[in-house]
Scaffold this motif. Structure first.
Motif: not given
Lengths: 347, 347, 347
Positions: B225, B243, B261-262
């Motif tokens: 992350t 993320v 999610t980016k």
């Protein structure tokens, strides 16, 4: 802990009907009571349970009439609900009756500790801290430089209070709450980075406030973030820098209030409410759970709902229509078709 | 701490107008200043207060003209706002100027601690940890095995960092934040139970990041992350496993970003925003508080609002109509009645 | 830790194709693997990476056919995904293989600690606590009076458990979670203040539950807040007093459930969901992220979305119309104009 019906009747100034020597060792709802339970009946809605409960003892109002035989011992008092609440409180007081200074703890030589303290192991009290009388700091708390606590303050395990904050009398703060962390202030630079704006104010918490577990209250940029007398904050609430909460305002779990916003007294926020920064919210305002308040509210005592929030009743009506919007759109489509035909005919 | 107007003018390379020996001991807004306050005037909107303030000293721009007599001592500098910001920073540096290793603390023999550390009591530094120079770990922090911290890292009391995480230079993490807890990964079984998927990745936090109080950043299932340079996270934010937050992205309180999610660089999220997992959000995207992003955003620099989010301006217009939906529905009812009558006539 | 392909094939009862002596020291996704990585291929979607990966070793199904030469060493097994999951677990077990009682810690003389414990420094175990076998309490945990933990319980650093709570077997609780804080119960008084209602119940967490970082679970007013077997709670979740969560229910981050609400088994809540108090939610209910459930749900296995939540499919359709509401309103305006004209003509 175990008491007889007679002991409890004595404490509550009541009279026993049944076995005065039956023993109870815990409190329970009348519908859940078993052997050893002490229960109460105040709400007539629950009266049926009086005849079926397995609780050993039930506190009832003096005025309570019996329409069938009961298997439990009764204690009759003037106000059954009030008497039971009193017992709850006493029970809790016994449960939380810690005292003394445990080792290892860290108390700076310059700190002043009032009478009858409880300071749990692994609690840290820094330079120039002043604690009032009868303060209970459970294990693993952290009190930074120059913090002041009033009398009868209870900090449950792991509460953190940053430097210069001021906490009044009879304040209760639950585990993991953070008081006085930096406000979220950053000035944007031309290259897309941000420069931190030092947050040098503090948090002031007045008397009789309760703060929930893992709630965060940020220090002011300058001046104070202020939590007025009697405010009650639930768990995981966010209070940003320079916010002011009026007396007896109540905030349910996971709500957040952005920077510099001021709530007047007796405001009630449901859970997961958001309030934008730099606005005022009038006295007695009530906000429905999950709503978002995006502008100042000047009218007192009104209920709001939705994001952005509108009057509660309007929101209720709009919600109903939202759920049938696809149908409404079809009806408009249909009307347009008919109209087109009518116009043709009319031509 | 107490300084004279002359001392401060010397620090800021300014000139005194008034009493050079007047003493100040705290910083305050010009409209709130009292005896002993040092304030500043930069925004012309506040100019009126220059003539009424009780602050002992006010920093003003060299270009500031006076239209009436003032009761306060002035310090004139090139850039009053910049000078004041500098003082805020210095003030904070003094406030946070802790050093040394307090006892009892726990430092594993295999850990490496850089120069000029502050390690508060009850802080735990585990096996193979590497701390850079000038790191300040306030009391009650926990740094697990194999964690690396860069230089000038400040961890406020009670920060927890799980094993294998990597933290860059000049990072500030506020109380109660948890870095590297397990991602929320469970595989469903046929009987309705779940099997945990071990989370063996880590969290990488790059330079100049600030993390708010009680914020949680989960470790990756595998891999990392990643919180890129200059990211600023407010309190009670949730960052799920895998993320990635782009450089200089800013996330306000109580927002949450779901797994994998980016976000690209310079994204700005308001408070209580939710972003679903496995999507990408373009550079410079801005999301209104309480909105929900449910699909990838490819267009850069746009503003979004609502749940599910639509273009900000459209959301604003839709909100207005939502509030009068009941009325709109009535108008459609009315139209249908009229049309029915018109059709009858037409027949 | 370093293993050869041969070692790993032996552990997994697989066969090596390639260099049996190549060494790996970490696990990685096939598309991210480098020298020293051990990866796996199970999903045919990722098959392309088998021919391009830099991972030193890849675990594949026995049935995997090769359509081009590979540069990596393969380990063939019956079930590549299952084999890899097993390795993840083993890896984690090694990472978390702490044992013994570190000093300084605080263990009350009346507390009972099972076999093979890990009790980290600065952890506090109070009066009459009972810990089962193989419990791992990381540093800085707090376990209050009369708390009972089953076997194989892991509490990560800084978990706080208030008095009288009961925790089952194989429970994992992440850093900063608070179990058993007071429910949010206050009775309003005539003068606008509130009187606290003592919260004397507890929290019961059954077997195989996982609780996320900084999540809060409040104790019951009376009786118990109950988290049934196999429940999984993500980070920053709020569970209010007297809530009951059914077996295998899953709650994503930042969701909150208000007082006395009961969720049946196998309910799934997305992130940032809110559920009002005093309702029931049927078995297998699924709630979309950011939704609000405002009334009892009796029908099993349905999906819900929106605030207040409606059937998922209806919400999707309504959302589409919401985004074109301004247009819809214009169309109604237009219809009204035309109708007015038509009526004139008709007169």
């Amino acid at each position: 802990m175990q008491f007889t019906a007679k002991d409890i009747a004595f404490m509550l100034n009541g009279t026993v009907e049944g076995d005065p020597l039956v023993a109870v060792n815990h409190l329970a709802k009348i519908e859940e009571g078993g052997a050893g339970s002490l229960s109460f009946l105040a709400n007539p809605k629950y009266e049926q349970y009086l005849y079926t409960t397995d609780a050993s003892v039930v506190i009832v109002n003096n005025s309570q009439e019996l329409t069938a035989p009961v298997n439990t011992t009764l204690i009759r008092v003037d106000n059954a609900y009030g008497a039971f609440t009193l017992l709850l409180e006493k029970y809790n007081t016994i449960k939380l009756n810690k005292s003394g200074i445990e080792q290892p703890s860290f108390i700076h030589t310059s700190a002043k500790v009032g009478t009858e303290p409880y300071i749990g192991a692994f609690t840290y009290i820094s330079q120039d801290v002043v604690l009032g009388d009868n303060c209970k700091l459970y294990p693993g708390c952290y009190i930074a430089d120059n913090v002041t606590l009033g009398n009868n303050v209870t900090l449950f395990p792991g509460v953190k209070v940053y430097f210069d904050c001021v906490i009044g009398n009879n304040v209760v703060i639950h585990s993991g709450a953070v008081i006085g962390s930096d406000g979220f202030g950053f000035a944007p630079n031309a290259d897309g980075t941000y420069t931190k704006i030092a947050q040098i104010g503090n948090v002031v918490i007045e008397d009789n406030v309760e703060v929930g577990a893992n709630t965060t209250i940020d220090r002011a940029t300058m001046g104070s973030t202020i939590i007025r007398k009697g405010v009650k904050l639930d768990n995981l609430v966010q209070i940003a820098h320079n916010v002011e909460l009026g007396q007896n305002t109540v905030v349910a779990a996971q709500s957040g209030i952005a920077g510099s916003t001021k709530l007047a007294e007796n405001v009630i926020l449901g859970g997961q409410v958001g309030i934008v920064g730099h606005i005022n919210v009038a006295k007695g305002t009530q906000v429905q759970a999950q709503s978002g308040i995006s502008r100042t509210i000047t009218e007192e005592g009104k209920k709001w709902a939705g994001t952005p929030a509108i009057a509660y009743a309007n929101n209720m009506r709009s919600n109903v229509v939202v759920s049938r919007l696809p149908e409404l759109e079809k009806r408009v489509n249909e009307l347009e078709k008919i109209i087109t035909e009518l116009k043709k005919k009319g031509d």
